[in-house]
Design a protein around this motif. Structure first.
Motif, PDB file in Angstrom:
ATOM      1  N   UNK A 200       0.793  -1.230   0.000  1.00 46.37           N
ATOM      2  CA  UNK A 200       0.000   0.000   0.000  1.00 46.37           C
ATOM      3  C   UNK A 200       0.825   1.280   0.000  1.00 46.37           C
ATOM      4  N   UNK A 201       1.985   1.282   0.663  1.00 45.18           N
ATOM      5  CA  UNK A 201       2.801   2.498   0.685  1.00 45.18           C
ATOM      6  C   UNK A 201       3.447   2.757  -0.672  1.00 45.18           C
ATOM      7  N   UNK A 202       3.859   1.695  -1.362  1.00 45.60           N
ATOM      8  CA  UNK A 202       4.450   1.886  -2.688  1.00 45.60           C
ATOM      9  C   UNK A 202       3.383   2.265  -3.712  1.00 45.60           C
ATOM     10  N   UNK A 203       2.169   1.756  -3.543  1.00 45.03           N
ATOM     11  CA  UNK A 203       1.088   2.217  -4.408  1.00 45.03           C
ATOM     12  C   UNK A 203       0.813   3.694  -4.143  1.00 45.03           C
ATOM     13  N   UNK A 204       0.788   4.081  -2.870  1.00 45.65           N
ATOM     14  CA  UNK A 204       0.571   5.486  -2.526  1.00 45.65           C
ATOM     15  C   UNK A 204       1.667   6.360  -3.138  1.00 45.65           C
ATOM     16  N   UNK A 205       2.902   5.947  -2.992  1.00 41.23           N
ATOM     17  CA  UNK A 205       4.038   6.688  -3.558  1.00 41.23           C
ATOM     18  C   UNK A 205       3.852   6.881  -5.060  1.00 41.23           C
ATOM     19  N   UNK A 206       3.484   5.809  -5.753  1.00 35.96           N
ATOM     20  CA  UNK A 206       3.287   5.892  -7.193  1.00 35.96           C
ATOM     21  C   UNK A 206       2.145   6.813  -7.567  1.00 35.96           C
ATOM     22  N   UNK A 207       1.054   6.783  -6.800  1.00 39.50           N
ATOM     23  CA  UNK A 207      -0.092   7.643  -7.071  1.00 39.50           C
ATOM     24  C   UNK A 207       0.263   9.107  -6.809  1.00 39.50           C
ATOM     25  N   UNK A 208       1.002   9.349  -5.741  1.00 45.00           N
ATOM     26  CA  UNK A 208       1.461  10.699  -5.407  1.00 45.00           C
ATOM     27  C   UNK A 208       2.328  11.270  -6.535  1.00 45.00           C
ATOM     28  N   UNK A 209       3.274  10.466  -6.994  1.00 38.46           N
ATOM     29  CA  UNK A 209       4.169  10.917  -8.063  1.00 38.46           C
ATOM     30  C   UNK A 209       3.425  11.117  -9.376  1.00 38.46           C
ATOM     31  N   UNK A 210       2.435  10.273  -9.644  1.00 43.27           N
ATOM     32  CA  UNK A 210       1.647  10.416 -10.866  1.00 43.27           C
ATOM     33  C   UNK A 210       0.848  11.719 -10.842  1.00 43.27           C
ATOM     34  N   UNK A 211       0.247  12.043  -9.701  1.00 45.81           N
ATOM     35  CA  UNK A 211      -0.507  13.288  -9.577  1.00 45.81           C
ATOM     36  C   UNK A 211       0.414  14.493  -9.748  1.00 45.81           C
ATOM     37  N   UNK A 212       1.605  14.396  -9.187  1.00 48.47           N
ATOM     38  CA  UNK A 212       2.586  15.478  -9.325  1.00 48.47           C
ATOM     39  C   UNK A 212       3.002  15.658 -10.782  1.00 48.47           C
ATOM     40  N   UNK A 213       3.283  14.558 -11.470  1.00 48.22           N
ATOM     41  CA  UNK A 213       3.662  14.638 -12.883  1.00 48.22           C
ATOM     42  C   UNK A 213       2.559  15.258 -13.734  1.00 48.22           C
ATOM     43  N   UNK A 214       1.325  14.951 -13.352  1.00 47.40           N
ATOM     44  CA  UNK A 214       0.185  15.448 -14.124  1.00 47.40           C
ATOM     45  C   UNK A 214      -0.067  16.933 -13.904  1.00 47.40           C
ATOM     46  N   UNK A 215       0.583  17.507 -12.887  1.00 42.96           N
ATOM     47  CA  UNK A 215       0.439  18.939 -12.648  1.00 42.96           C
ATOM     48  C   UNK A 215      -0.438  19.324 -11.485  1.00 42.96           C
TER      49      UNK A 215
END
Length: 442
Positions: free
Chosen positions: A196-211
């Protein structure tokens, strides 16, 4: 007899085992702007998935998190995922919620199935490495009666949610779990688990990349209606926006008192073991996840590498210190796996699950504010789904419900003000009922 202090490893930590791979932090944090399209309160799975989908549709999004990113339940849960088998769990008797579920079960279970598809699509599209294992879930029957109740639902789950469910009688139980503890149970193939923490990390980074503008350690203190939308007064200044989304789930507070009265935060406690003597597949063939039908439920799964056991449940229904919750969970674990007696605990932690009074997930609008709340113990997939659906609704400008979970009646109770004073009593009653049921089944 309750296990003693010798169950704790010398390097024991009162923190999630998941944080060994990724800890909450504010590395991607930005200061909030003066103006945006949408302000999202809460940076869990729900808030981040909302912001990600909004940005994919060209809508400005600011996410406010009052602590570090990931400090809440999104990195504290068990990481178990499914596509509908938990939908409506807890409903029973002759009441309005049960009647509604029966009338709309095809749509509700379809939404549950969709939630897993949305989760898997995001993981694939954003290339999130989070240890997904899709080998199904076995739900052990606490009593023969529970087994019969499960069997009565298999056709429904398969017809409307396509979960690939089948009943496993007690004589075949060791195909699922190296234990004789249950009276058989239901195997749902379309289930699994992730980190769950690595999924959260990936989702956080994806949102950041998207702006998306992600703001850690910024608390939303008040929300005011203004001529062209809303003004969110934060600890770092006001933000004007067109829409506001409340995605606080098990940590919903006084910012939105009407919503606080509609969700019940229930503590879920989890332990992690030291490295197991044998690979976890010896306990759970094919590294399946396990749950059961007890009222005071337990759920457990191997770590992604198969070297540790992650074991969770309702040691208490409210927060409790490690010296209280860990021995209870340890005993539950040994009850199911006597062969693990002597194995030590390296981590213990807790996080809040949010339940609605009708045991169903909810999204919609309340006095002009969007909300997505009440994962009912299925937050990894469901909060991701509700966030994505809420964003599509905002981006599309549609007023009509876009799925069966949208704008349903969100019940409250005259005796509940948002403070779950009754949980210790419910916990004691559930434990008593479980004990009676098991004794009668013996």
């Amino acid at each position: 007899m309750t296990p003693g202090k010798d169950i704790f490893h010398p390097d024991f930590k009162a923190a999630p085992w998941w944080w060994e791979a990724w800890k909450p932090n504010n590395a991607l944090s930005q200061d909030p702007p003066l103006k945006t399209d949408v302000v999202i309160v809460g940076a869990g799975y729900g808030g981040l998935s909302t912001s990600l989908e909004l940005r994919r549709n060209g809508v400005g999004a600011v996410v406010l998190e009052r602590g570090d990113f990931g400090v809440g339940a999104s990195t504290r849960n068990g990481g178990m995922i499914s596509g509908g088998v938990n939908m409506g769990k807890g409903l029973g008797g002759k009441n309005q919620a049960a009647a509604e579920f029966e009338a709309k079960k095809a749509a509700f279970l379809g939404a549950g199935a969709d939630s897993l598809s949305v989760l898997e699509d995001i993981i694939a599209r954003e290339k999130i490495e989070c240890g997904v294992i899709r080998k199904g879930r076995f739900v052990g029957a606490w009593t023969p009666k529970h087994y019969a109740e499960q069997a009565a639902k298999v056709e429904m789950f398969n017809k409307y949610a396509d979960v690939g469910a089948e009943m496993i009688p007690r004589e075949r139980q060791r195909e699922m779990i190296a234990s004789d503890y249950y009276f058989g149970g239901m195997y749902a193939k379309r289930s699994g688990h992730l980190h769950p923490a690595l999924y959260y990390k990936g989702l956080l980074e994806a949102a950041h990349r998207a702006g998306a503008i992600l703001c850690a350690n910024v608390e939303a203190e008040r929300i005011e209606k203004v001529a062209n939308g809303w003004r969110v007064l934060s600890s770092k200044g006001p933000i004007e926006c067109r829409e506001v989304v409340i995605a606080t789930n098990g940590y919903t507070g006084d910012l939105t008192p009407r919503l606080k009265r509609r969700v019940v935060p229930v503590a879920s406690h989890i332990i992690a073991t030291e490295e197991l003597p044998e690979h976890a597949s010896k306990l759970m063939p094919e590294l399946r996840s396990i749950a059961d039908t007890k009222r005071v439920l337990t759920y457990y799964r191997p770590s992604p590498d198969g070297k540790h056991l992650i074991f969770g449940g309702r040691a208490r229904f409210t927060a409790a210190p490690p010296e209280v919750s860990a021995p209870v969970l340890y005993q539950y674990m040994i009850d199911r796996f006597p062969q693990l007696k002597g194995i030590r605990i390296t981590h213990v932690w807790t996080g809040n699950v949010a339940f609605a009074l009708d045991y169903m997930p909810h999204m919609g609008m309340d006095q002009g504010l969007h909300y997505l709340l009440a994962c009912n113990g299925n937050g990894v997939a469901m909060m991701t789904y509700l966030g994505t659906q809420t964003a599509k609704k905002i981006a599309g400008g549609r007023n009509e419900p876009i799925n069966p979970l949208d704008d349903r009646d969100f019940p409250e109770h005259a005796l509940y003000n948002g403070e779950p004073w009754f949980l210790p009593m419910i916990g004691a009653w559930y434990r008593t009922r479980d004990w009676i049921d098991r004794r009668l089944a013996a």
